[in-house]
Design a protein around this motif. Structure first.
Motif, PDB file in Angstrom:
ATOM      1  N   GLU A   1       2.154   3.361   9.167  1.00  0.00           N
ATOM      2  CA  GLU A   1       2.510   4.504   8.109  1.00  0.00           C
ATOM      3  C   GLU A   1       3.959   4.587   7.934  1.00  0.00           C
ATOM      4  O   GLU A   1       4.446   5.357   6.950  1.00  0.00           O
ATOM      5  CB  GLU A   1       1.686   5.808   8.683  1.00  0.00           C
TER       6      GLU A   1
ATOM      7  N   THR B   1      -5.028   6.707  -4.038  1.00  0.00           N
ATOM      8  CA  THR B   1      -5.209   8.214  -3.594  1.00  0.00           C
ATOM      9  C   THR B   1      -4.783   8.151  -2.065  1.00  0.00           C
ATOM     10  O   THR B   1      -4.772   7.130  -1.406  1.00  0.00           O
ATOM     11  CB  THR B   1      -6.566   8.526  -3.671  1.00  0.00           C
ATOM     12  N   ARG B   2      -4.324   9.459  -1.600  1.00  0.00           N
ATOM     13  CA  ARG B   2      -3.944   9.696  -0.163  1.00  0.00           C
ATOM     14  C   ARG B   2      -5.474   9.327   0.752  1.00  0.00           C
ATOM     15  O   ARG B   2      -5.200   8.701   1.720  1.00  0.00           O
ATOM     16  CB  ARG B   2      -3.628  11.180  -0.032  1.00  0.00           C
TER      17      ARG B   2
ATOM     18  N   TYR C   1      -5.396   5.679   1.011  1.00  0.00           N
ATOM     19  CA  TYR C   1      -4.358   4.932   2.086  1.00  0.00           C
ATOM     20  C   TYR C   1      -4.556   5.408   3.201  1.00  0.00           C
ATOM     21  O   TYR C   1      -4.522   4.536   4.182  1.00  0.00           O
ATOM     22  CB  TYR C   1      -3.014   5.790   1.412  1.00  0.00           C
TER      23      TYR C   1
ATOM     24  N   ASP D   1       2.150   1.702  -3.563  1.00  0.00           N
ATOM     25  CA  ASP D   1       0.923   2.059  -4.413  1.00  0.00           C
ATOM     26  C   ASP D   1       0.765   3.708  -4.217  1.00  0.00           C
ATOM     27  O   ASP D   1       0.681   4.382  -5.087  1.00  0.00           O
ATOM     28  CB  ASP D   1      -0.212   1.495  -4.098  1.00  0.00           C
ATOM     29  N   LEU D   2       0.908   4.203  -2.986  1.00  0.00           N
ATOM     30  CA  LEU D   2       0.807   5.541  -2.689  1.00  0.00           C
ATOM     31  C   LEU D   2       1.920   6.318  -3.221  1.00  0.00           C
ATOM     32  O   LEU D   2       1.713   7.367  -4.043  1.00  0.00           O
ATOM     33  CB  LEU D   2       0.884   5.917  -1.187  1.00  0.00           C
ATOM     34  N   ARG D   3       3.089   5.769  -3.307  1.00  0.00           N
ATOM     35  CA  ARG D   3       4.244   6.548  -3.841  1.00  0.00           C
ATOM     36  C   ARG D   3       4.013   6.568  -5.443  1.00  0.00           C
ATOM     37  O   ARG D   3       4.405   7.731  -6.130  1.00  0.00           O
ATOM     38  CB  ARG D   3       5.625   5.841  -3.437  1.00  0.00           C
TER      39      ARG D   3
ATOM     40  N   GLU E   1       0.736  -1.274   0.120  1.00  0.00           N
ATOM     41  CA  GLU E   1      -0.071   0.254  -0.136  1.00  0.00           C
ATOM     42  C   GLU E   1       0.854   1.104   0.070  1.00  0.00           C
ATOM     43  O   GLU E   1       0.522   2.244  -0.748  1.00  0.00           O
ATOM     44  CB  GLU E   1      -0.887   0.005   1.163  1.00  0.00           C
ATOM     45  N   ARG E   2       2.019   1.131   0.656  1.00  0.00           N
ATOM     46  CA  ARG E   2       2.887   2.410   0.809  1.00  0.00           C
ATOM     47  C   ARG E   2       3.423   2.649  -0.598  1.00  0.00           C
ATOM     48  O   ARG E   2       3.609   3.566  -1.065  1.00  0.00           O
ATOM     49  CB  ARG E   2       3.822   2.184   1.870  1.00  0.00           C
TER      50      ARG E   2
END
Length: 769
Positions: free
Chosen positions: A497, A464-465, A468, A457-459, A454-455
């Protein structure tokens, strides 16, 4: 002038952490033993060829390990405790992994060897155990096999081994903790090493490197006698032209150099980065025998910054006036630096120009050797020299005046918390209402594949934020509820996180840079990616308040705010070399102080400020402890928390180090609670806590989180019984050794349940349930 170059050791995890993935694949059963061995073999060959192609003359072998070089040495010498022998593994690799990680399965249930920091690094070694039933003798072939392996591809290497003196100084007797060396053990070790020398001589080795970093410690007359006894037999075993280099690093050997000089070593390796002034003074005072080569450790294996050629060449010129037999060498193994800057595509070229990882340091060695061979008058016109000089013109960073003004405004009162700890303790106990032997964890919970994905994918912009953040809230809800269900008294939010306990904070601070591939081995297959302190440090924004307060809103039990302390951030980053570390620590302390006060204002009643690495950079010689480290490290921590109110409880945590000698300094940090790694060290810290009348409440770790074993409730009860028999139960907390980030869910929750049940059972026996 110098012509030859030498490397003490090279990183073994691979450019892309291939070794880590292969070993972990083998542990999980997704990769076979032969496949793991093939990966290891290909990495060794790649690294030998890389060094040969770079022009290195003396290339190390046997610096490679699947887990740890001290563990390899113990197995080579037959120092395998009976509890592991009884497991009767078919393959040496499985035995090594059991000794390093512990074992729990059909063959038995065995705890791992103790683990400690390798001198002043963040690398962890396995502590050898030598008991009354240990039979020391040459029992393996690994160094010889790898030497032959290199010869087969046309690379002539310099075999490297942990020296006998260092091996014995690091070993322990599991029954009495302190290893008492009798003549039998000393003779057995010396005989085994003499056999190693003769075997390599027969194989055609030109040089052998025996690493003796323990020589940089303070020494007694008995230590010197031990060293001489060991090497008298070893040096006598030289034959067929093999030469022996005594390699020292992480400091100076000025107090024993004259003894070393007179013993007839063919080469003496000196750290001229960390031990420069004292080592040089010893060379000038006592000289160098005509047939002894000085391995001048002028390229650091501990930093990532480019070597200052002007300074180093002046040093080599100075050495040339003392001896005409000098090899340009690494100051220690490159194990402690990343692989290469070539993998860093997100940092600008002008920034990368300032960095040298292991591969780049090979180039520095050969360039320095070449430049040292030129007349001084010709160096100024050399492009290599001029390009290097441009990196040190003082224009790399601009000072932050706001940070400077804030430091200049500090007074003595800013480093003192009021009221005194005993008064705070009474008020905190009333405010928190916790039972005797309160249970908690150190902070992090398992970082599963899904969390890391997930981290990523966010980067990458794949989620979307908002999505996340919703996932982080869900994970916090789950971990808070689960902690409540099993009965933990003080909860944490899980740190889902956070990518790393240092990098995460650096990403919210001014003055930091970050790499993408600059991994360094910490222990076993565990690798870390330290951030780089590039300029002056200040807090850019709140870092932890949002998720800590969210977690607290989901429970009536106290939730700890989790922070990393200034000294640990400094020690687990690549610090600047143009600014004193004391000033960098103060800058970091002010930044983390801002976060502490924000957490308090947000209603967080317990704040943990981890100083896991405080002991790590303590100078190796006792006389230096209060002249350049503790005198600024302890005040930096006090500055972080001195502004909070009396009912806010401040915790800290320290792991995998020797604490006994600095217990008074740790107490002077003025925290309210401190948790120690203790279970893997067999609770040796307890006696020091009792004898020093330690005033801080303590949580000696009751089980080892660096092992996949699930401890039984009885096992933890036994440890707690030992703890409360030594310390006041009203000042004891119950917690694991360290954070749970690297463990699997299936190991984590049963272990914590057993811990909570054990604490309840001990409370009942104390009549305090």
């Amino acid at each position: 002038m110098p012509t030859l170059t030498s490397v003490s050791g090279f990183p073994r995890i691979g450019e892309h952490r291939e070794l880590k993935r292969a070993i972990e694949g083998y542990w999980k059963g997704s990769l076979g033993l032969d496949e793991m061995r093939s990966t290891a073999r290909s990495l060794r060959e790649r690294h030998w060829r890389l060094q040969a192609d770079a022009g290195i003359d003396l290339i190390p072998s046997n610096d490679f390990s699947l887990y740890d070089q001290v563990l390899d040495t113990a197995m080579l010498l037959g120092a395998v405790p009976r509890r592991f022998d009884r497991l009767a593994f078919d393959h040496g690799e499985d035995l090594a992994f059991a000794m390093g990680r512990g074992y729990q399965g059909p063959r038995g249930d065995v705890e791992a060897l103790p683990m400690k920091k390798w001198f002043t690094t963040n690398y962890h070694y396995l502590v050898p155990e030598i008991g009354e039933d240990t039979q020391i003798a040459l029992s393996g072939t690994k160094p010889f096999d790898e030497y032959r392996e290199a010869e087969a591809i046309g690379v002539h290497t310099k075999p490297v081994l942990v020296g006998p003196y260092t091996f014995l100084k690091l070993a322990r007797d599991p029954q009495v903790r302190e290893l008492e060396l009798d003549r039998g053990i000393i003779n057995a070790i010396a005989t085994a090493y003499a056999e190693i020398v003769r075997t390599f001589a027969d194989l055609g080795a030109s040089w052998l490197q025996f690493d003796e970093p323990a020589l940089v410690f303070d020494k007694t007359l008995e230590d010197t006698s031990l060293f001489k006894s060991l090497y008298a037999k070893i040096l006598f075993a030289r034959t067929n032209g093999v030469r022996i280099e005594l390699n020292t690093y992480f400091g100076h050997i000025a107090d024993i150099y004259d003894t070393v000089r007179l013993m007839g070593f063919d080469g003496i390796g000196l750290d001229l980065c960390e031990g420069r002034d004292a080592n040089l003074a010893a060379l000038r005072r006592h000289g160098v025998p005509q047939d002894t080569t000085i391995f001048a450790g002028v390229v650091s294996g501990r930093n990532i910054w480019r070597n200052d050629y002007a300074d180093t060449l002046a040093l080599l010129d100075d050495l040339a006036s003392i001896s005409d037999r000098v090899v340009v060498s690494s100051a220690c193994s490159f194990l402690h630096v990343p692989y290469s800057t070539a993998g860093e595509r997100e940092l600008p070229a002008k920034v990368l120009d300032h960095f040298a990882f292991a591969v780049e340091k090979l180039g520095e060695l050969t360039q320095l050797a070449s430049l040292a061979g030129l007349p001084v008058s010709e160096r100024d016109g050399d492009d290599r020299y001029q390009g290097n000089r441009a990196l040190f013109d003082g224009t790399r960073v601009t000072a932050d005046r706001g940070v400077s003004r804030r430091i200049d405004a500090l007074t003595d009162d800013d480093f003192v918390r009021t009221p005194r700890r005993d008064e705070r303790r009474i008020r905190q106990h009333a405010a928190l209402g916790l039972p005797v032997l309160p249970t908690t964890t150190i902070g992090s919970f398992p970082q599963t594949k899904a969390v890391r994905a997930e981290r990523a994918d966010l980067r990458a912009g794949r989620i979307t934020r908002e999505a996340y953040d919703a996932s982080i809230r869900r994970r916090i809800d789950e971990v808070v509820a689960h902690q409540e269900r099993i009965g933990l008294d003080v909860l944490v939010h899980g740190e889902f996180e956070r990518n790393d306990m240092v990098e995460y904070f650096g990403q919210h601070l001014n003055g930091f840079l970050f790499t993408s591939q600059a991994w360094v081995q910490s222990y076993g297959t565990r690798c870390v990616k330290p951030p780089i302190i590039w300029g002056d440090v200040s807090r850019r924004e709140p870092i932890t308040v949002r998720w800590s307060t969210y977690a607290q809103s989901r429970t009536t039990r106290p939730v700890k705010g989790m922070l990393t302390g200034p000294v640990t951030i400094l020690n687990w980053s690549w610090p600047r070399e143009d600014v004193p570390r004391s000033r960098q620590a103060t800058q970091l302390a002010l930044a983390i102080r801002d976060e502490v006060l924000d957490l308090e204002r947000a209603g967080i009643r317990i704040i943990q400020i981890d100083e896991a690495a405080l002991r790590e950079k303590l100078p190796l010689r006792r006389s230096d402890w209060h002249t350049g480290y503790l005198d600024w490290a302890i005040p930096a921590f006090r500055l972080v928390h001195s502004g909070v109110g009396p009912t806010t409880q401040i915790h800290t945590h320290m792991c995998y180090s020797e604490f006994n000698d600095i217990i008074a300094d740790i107490d002077a940090m003025d925290a309210d609670v401190i948790s120690f790694e203790a279970s893997r060290g067999d609770l040796v810290v307890l006696d020091a806590l009792r004898e020093s009348r330690f005033r801080t409440e303590v949580g000696p770790g009751v089980y080892d989180i660096h092992s996949p074993r699930i401890p039984t409730e009885r096992e933890i009860e036994d440890r707690l019984d030992r703890i409360v028999a030594t310390l006041d139960p009203d000042r004891v907390w119950v917690n694991p050794d360290c954070g749970l980030k690297t463990r699997a869910e299936a190991e984590t929750w049963p272990s914590l349940e057993h811990m909570v049940e054990a604490a309840a059972a001990v409370r009942t026996r104390l009549g305090r349930h």
